[in-house]
Design a protein around this motif. Structure first.
Motif, mmCIF file in Angstrom:
data_model
loop_
_atom_site.group_PDB
_atom_site.id
_atom_site.type_symbol
_atom_site.label_atom_id
_atom_site.label_comp_id
_atom_site.label_asym_id
_atom_site.label_seq_id
_atom_site.Cartn_x
_atom_site.Cartn_y
_atom_site.Cartn_z
ATOM 1 N N ASN A 147 0.861 -1.186 0.000
ATOM 2 C CA ASN A 147 0.000 0.000 0.000
ATOM 3 C C ASN A 147 0.898 1.237 0.000
ATOM 4 N N PRO A 148 0.897 2.030 -1.086
ATOM 5 C CA PRO A 148 1.786 3.202 -1.182
ATOM 6 C C PRO A 148 1.509 4.276 -0.138
ATOM 7 N N GLN A 149 0.386 4.161 0.556
ATOM 8 C CA GLN A 149 0.102 5.117 1.624
ATOM 9 C C GLN A 149 1.021 4.874 2.819
ATOM 10 N N TYR A 150 1.509 3.631 2.933
ATOM 11 C CA TYR A 150 2.341 3.276 4.078
ATOM 12 C C TYR A 150 3.760 2.843 3.694
ATOM 13 N N VAL A 151 3.907 2.262 2.509
ATOM 14 C CA VAL A 151 5.211 1.775 2.050
ATOM 15 C C VAL A 151 5.442 2.254 0.623
ATOM 16 N N ALA A 152 6.621 2.842 0.371
ATOM 17 C CA ALA A 152 6.931 3.289 -0.987
ATOM 18 C C ALA A 152 7.092 2.083 -1.906
ATOM 19 N N ASN A 153 6.555 2.220 -3.113
ATOM 20 C CA ASN A 153 6.678 1.155 -4.104
ATOM 21 C C ASN A 153 8.169 0.971 -4.435
ATOM 22 N N PRO A 154 8.702 -0.232 -4.268
ATOM 23 C CA PRO A 154 10.135 -0.455 -4.487
ATOM 24 C C PRO A 154 10.589 -0.209 -5.922
ATOM 25 N N PHE A 187 0.238 6.057 11.877
ATOM 26 C CA PHE A 187 -0.366 6.634 10.685
ATOM 27 C C PHE A 187 -1.734 7.224 11.033
ATOM 28 N N GLY A 188 -1.716 8.521 11.253
ATOM 29 C CA GLY A 188 -2.929 9.228 11.630
ATOM 30 C C GLY A 188 -2.627 10.702 11.802
ATOM 31 N N LYS A 189 -3.676 11.514 11.942
ATOM 32 C CA LYS A 189 -3.514 12.967 11.995
ATOM 33 C C LYS A 189 -2.691 13.452 13.187
ATOM 34 N N ARG A 190 -2.671 12.645 14.254
ATOM 35 C CA ARG A 190 -1.891 13.067 15.422
ATOM 36 C C ARG A 190 -0.400 13.191 15.078
ATOM 37 N N ALA A 191 0.059 12.471 14.048
ATOM 38 C CA ALA A 191 1.467 12.503 13.653
ATOM 39 C C ALA A 191 1.770 13.625 12.657
ATOM 40 N N TYR A 192 0.737 14.353 12.184
ATOM 41 C CA TYR A 192 0.942 15.403 11.182
ATOM 42 C C TYR A 192 1.622 16.631 11.801
ATOM 43 N N HIS A 193 2.462 17.264 11.017
ATOM 44 C CA HIS A 193 3.111 18.497 11.481
ATOM 45 C C HIS A 193 2.122 19.646 11.644
ATOM 46 N N ASP A 194 1.029 19.609 10.904
ATOM 47 C CA ASP A 194 0.060 20.702 11.007
ATOM 48 C C ASP A 194 -1.031 20.410 12.046
ATOM 49 N N ARG A 222 5.008 16.142 5.826
ATOM 50 C CA ARG A 222 3.864 16.714 6.555
ATOM 51 C C ARG A 222 3.177 15.702 7.462
ATOM 52 N N THR A 223 3.076 14.439 7.031
ATOM 53 C CA THR A 223 2.277 13.449 7.765
ATOM 54 C C THR A 223 3.076 12.602 8.754
ATOM 55 N N GLU A 224 4.401 12.807 8.789
ATOM 56 C CA GLU A 224 5.239 11.989 9.676
ATOM 57 C C GLU A 224 6.248 12.878 10.403
ATOM 58 N N TRP A 225 6.014 13.173 11.660
ATOM 59 C CA TRP A 225 6.888 14.080 12.404
ATOM 60 C C TRP A 225 8.316 13.555 12.519
ATOM 61 N N TRP A 226 8.532 12.252 12.355
ATOM 62 C CA TRP A 226 9.841 11.617 12.560
ATOM 63 C C TRP A 226 10.697 11.545 11.293
ATOM 64 N N HIS A 227 10.101 11.802 10.120
ATOM 65 C CA HIS A 227 10.797 11.545 8.855
ATOM 66 C C HIS A 227 11.459 12.809 8.301
ATOM 67 N N TYR A 228 12.767 12.677 7.933
ATOM 68 C CA TYR A 228 13.509 13.804 7.361
ATOM 69 C C TYR A 228 14.355 13.354 6.181
ATOM 70 N N ASN A 229 14.275 14.142 5.094
ATOM 71 C CA ASN A 229 15.052 13.884 3.882
ATOM 72 C C ASN A 229 16.105 14.975 3.708
ATOM 73 N N LEU A 230 17.300 14.573 3.331
ATOM 74 C CA LEU A 230 18.332 15.557 3.028
ATOM 75 C C LEU A 230 18.018 16.202 1.677
ATOM 76 N N GLN A 231 18.131 17.511 1.618
ATOM 77 C CA GLN A 231 17.852 18.223 0.377
ATOM 78 C C GLN A 231 18.762 17.714 -0.740
#
Length: 246
Positions: A147-154, A187-194, A222-231
């Motif tokens: 499910n791409p909502q939870y796991v990125a398609n490999p 996975f829910g709104k409580r984890a959203y940054h907004d 936006r939906t995962e407070w724990w996730h960070y990507n390097l620019q």
């Protein structure tokens, strides 16, 4: 008279012998003391030598290409780890890593080291839930939850597969958990940054995490407070580098 002279001579000889005996004993005592002190000095010297050997000698990132995969623990002992996918304590309910290690590309490590020094000024440090993820593991995860909502398609891959994404939280310098909106992989709104419907302490902690990571070149999801990507990491190729498990 001769008898008296003999007696005096005997006394003098005895006296001289006694002085020689005492002198020898004193010298022997000094030598014994020196012998007793020598091992102490040796123990101290050995302790210093052992301490130098035991003290972690971290590698340098100088001369290493930015895209090279490196093990974070080889460059600092200032981080904490709770690599969830090396356990079954994750939303998949399965272990998908053979063992827990935090690898990323060298440029990601450089940014993480700088960010962590900033966090330490606030009495906290980074704790990792996930770092680089081999693409073969992405396929494992997709098989469990396609499910791409939870796991990125490999096939397209995740930035985790490119060595430019980390899932993190904050702990105190002593390792105590800092309060955040949710547990990892909620996975829910409580984890959203907004989502601001949270206690002020949690909002402050999330803000510190977000603003500091952004200061050192990361962007949030936006939906995962724990996730960070390097620019810029999204431009790197998908990798399937695998670390050794001992």
């Amino acid at each position: 008279m001769k008898k008296l002279f003999f007696t005096m001579k005997t006394i003098i000889v005895l006296f001289l012998n006694m002085m020689i005996f005492l002198s020898c004993k004193t010298e022997a005592s000094k030598k014994e003391t020196a012998k007793e002190e020598e091992p102490i000095e040796k123990i101290v010297a050995d302790s210093v030598r052992i301490a130098k050997v035991v003290k972690p000698q971290f590698k340098s990132l100088g001369g290493i290409a930015d895209t090279t995969f490196v093990r974070l623990a080889d460059y600092s002992d200032g981080f904490a780890y709770d690599l969830r996918y090396a356990t079954d304590n994750n939303f998949l309910k399965e272990q998908v890593y053979e063992c827990g290690e935090c690898y990323t590309r060298a440029k990601t490590v450089k940014a993480l080291l700088k960010a962590n020094e900033e966090f330490k000024k606030h009495g906290v440090k980074i704790k990792f839930y996930d770092c680089y993820r081999p693409n073969s593991v992405q396929y494992k995860m997709w098989k469990i939850v396609p499910n791409p909502q939870y796991v990125a398609n490999p096939e397209k891959g995740s930035i985790h597969n490119k060595g430019g994404a980390v899932d993190i939280t904050l702990v105190t310098l002593e390792g105590e958990e800092v309060k955040m909106p949710t547990d990892f992989d909620f996975f829910g709104k409580r984890a959203y940054h907004d989502n601001f419907d949270l206690p002020q302490e949690i909002l402050d902690n999330r803000k510190l995490l977000k603003e500091t990571m952004e200061k050192f070149g990361f962007w949030s999801t936006r939906t995962e407070w724990w996730h960070y990507n390097l620019q810029g990491a999204s431009n790197d190729p998908i990798a399937n580098f695998k670390w050794n498990c001992e």
